[in-house]
Design an enzyme around this catalytic site. Sequence first.
Site, PDB file in Angstrom:
ATOM      1  N   CYS A  43       0.820  -1.217   0.000  1.00 28.39           N
ATOM      2  CA  CYS A  43       0.000   0.000   0.000  1.00 28.39           C
ATOM      3  C   CYS A  43       0.852   1.265   0.000  1.00 28.39           C
ATOM      4  CB  CYS A  43      -0.941  -0.004   1.197  1.00 28.39           C
ATOM      5  SG  CYS A  43      -2.018   1.445   1.264  1.00 28.39           S
ATOM      6  N   CYS A  48      -1.550   1.651  -3.155  1.00 32.55           N
ATOM      7  CA  CYS A  48      -2.594   2.673  -3.095  1.00 32.55           C
ATOM      8  C   CYS A  48      -2.093   4.082  -2.825  1.00 32.55           C
ATOM      9  CB  CYS A  48      -3.659   2.284  -2.075  1.00 32.55           C
ATOM     10  SG  CYS A  48      -3.089   1.425  -0.620  1.00 32.55           S
ATOM     11  N   TYR A 179      -9.576  -3.128 -11.012  1.00 29.19           N
ATOM     12  CA  TYR A 179      -9.429  -1.750 -10.562  1.00 29.19           C
ATOM     13  C   TYR A 179      -8.037  -1.193 -10.843  1.00 29.19           C
ATOM     14  CZ  TYR A 179      -7.074  -3.397  -6.287  1.00 29.19           C
ATOM     15  OH  TYR A 179      -6.191  -3.958  -5.403  1.00 29.19           O
ATOM     16  N   GLU A 183      -7.600   2.106 -13.097  1.00 31.30           N
ATOM     17  CA  GLU A 183      -6.993   3.282 -12.467  1.00 31.30           C
ATOM     18  C   GLU A 183      -5.788   3.785 -13.249  1.00 31.30           C
ATOM     19  OE1 GLU A 183      -8.260   2.407  -7.824  1.00 31.30           O
ATOM     20  OE2 GLU A 183      -6.393   1.590  -8.604  1.00 31.30           O
ATOM     21  N   ARG A 206     -15.075  -6.748 -13.258  1.00 29.74           N
ATOM     22  CA  ARG A 206     -15.823  -7.961 -12.922  1.00 29.74           C
ATOM     23  C   ARG A 206     -16.055  -8.031 -11.417  1.00 29.74           C
ATOM     24  NH1 ARG A 206     -14.221 -13.212 -11.592  1.00 29.74           N
ATOM     25  NH2 ARG A 206     -12.033 -12.641 -11.905  1.00 29.74           N
ATOM     26  N   GLU A 443     -26.913  14.704  -2.119  1.00 29.46           N
ATOM     27  CA  GLU A 443     -28.317  14.810  -1.719  1.00 29.46           C
ATOM     28  C   GLU A 443     -29.200  13.836  -2.485  1.00 29.46           C
ATOM     29  OE1 GLU A 443     -30.590  18.390  -3.031  1.00 29.46           O
ATOM     30  OE2 GLU A 443     -28.657  19.016  -3.872  1.00 29.46           O
TER      31      GLU A 443
END
Length: 459
Positions: A43, A48, A179, A183, A206, A443
């Site tokens: 990470c 990430c 992902y 990305e 998927r 909202e």
Amino acid sequence: MMTYDYDLFVIGAGSGGVRAARLTALGGKRVAVAEEHRVGGTCVIRGCVPKKFMVMASDFAHQFHTAEGYGWTVESSFDWPKFIHAKDVEIARLSGIYVANLGKAGVDLIHGRAVLKDAHTVEIVGKDQTVTAERILIATGGRPWMPAEVPGIEHAISSEEAFHLPELPKRILIAGGGYIAVEFAGIFAGLGVETTLIYRGPNILRGFDDDVRAHLAGEIEKRGIKVILGCQHTSIEKTETGLLNRLGNGMTIETDVVMFATGREPHVKGLGLEAAGVELNDKGAIKVDALSHTTAENIWAIGDVTDRMNLTPVAIREAVAFHETVFRDNPQHFDYEAVATAVFSQPPVGTVGLSESEARHSCPGEVDVYVTRFRPMKYAFTGSDERMLMKLVVDAQSQKVVGVHIVGPEAPEMIQLAAIAVKAGLTKAQWDATCAVHPTMAEELVTLKEKQSQNTSAG
């Protein structure tokens, strides 16, 4: 009674391993952690955190375009080496914080590759060092998987090398539909790279809700990404002008860089698991029970190496549960239901709970679906046709909101708060009773009234 060098020895100094080591050492136990690369794990070092920096850097081009609609005149250029240097400095700082925190907690940090010799003995390879421990925790994470059967695969890079490219390519082809692939496609396209994304499946992401998959596929193409589905490589050939990608549909595409983001696999190779009695499951991950206990009496495993739910915050929570179970006589296990996650694509995705398809298979009765698609207010001046997607999945019998799916600006920030409501089991009526904050995109989550026809879903 056997005397050991340590009460706990942790293999892997990523987010999960560091948290378990620190908590246990702060509780007065003798703890060591071994790391063969840099402290911080996937990470912080090659996942990430640096990826999010790259996402933010690449999104400025889109923001500059938006600014023009608001009367700004923006002249811009991008310096890849300058950015990479700044990113590397920050990653080094964060890794240093992890190292400092381990030291403050009293954890012995060993730089080297740890291999199990038996259930209580660990060898540090190349350092002529062997230590013993009463309990061992494996937290070695995962590594990129590359399809070795593709001719020319040695010319391709993984996501890990993408963080250190010496120069920004003019053309890139990214293989994968998960992902990580999505990305990085957004990152490179945002930085002005001619970007092609190929994926062997019928649509990207998927496992995500079908409306999310279809919506995002359309939106990323608006950002200039060429998406080719139902296709994969047959070969990669290095030429004088680049890399020639031959695809299964007969197409050939020449690019400067080819990146494979076709999945990750548990990092178990060379750990000596067999010698310690630690078994793997049928997916090649370390086999554990609900309390992260392996098949060896004194060895546990957490995080991506167990291939349960491969998210950094989950590994950290598994580490806390391990510490409570093993060292505080308070058995705990992590609850994997309703865990929110984000895809930092452009636009980003936030999701928590069940997809529509999952809900229809698991809810006892009917499922109510509420969907809205709209242009965010921010783009009203720009002429952009970028659309936002918001979707609520409701168990019709209990009226609990069991899934929330968002695609659009700030989706990851919104989903964190929506996850609280889903985890708490709040009903659609309770969502509706919450007063909206106006004017905001969020909202819409508390003003959705009309149910979607079952025949209009993308799935």
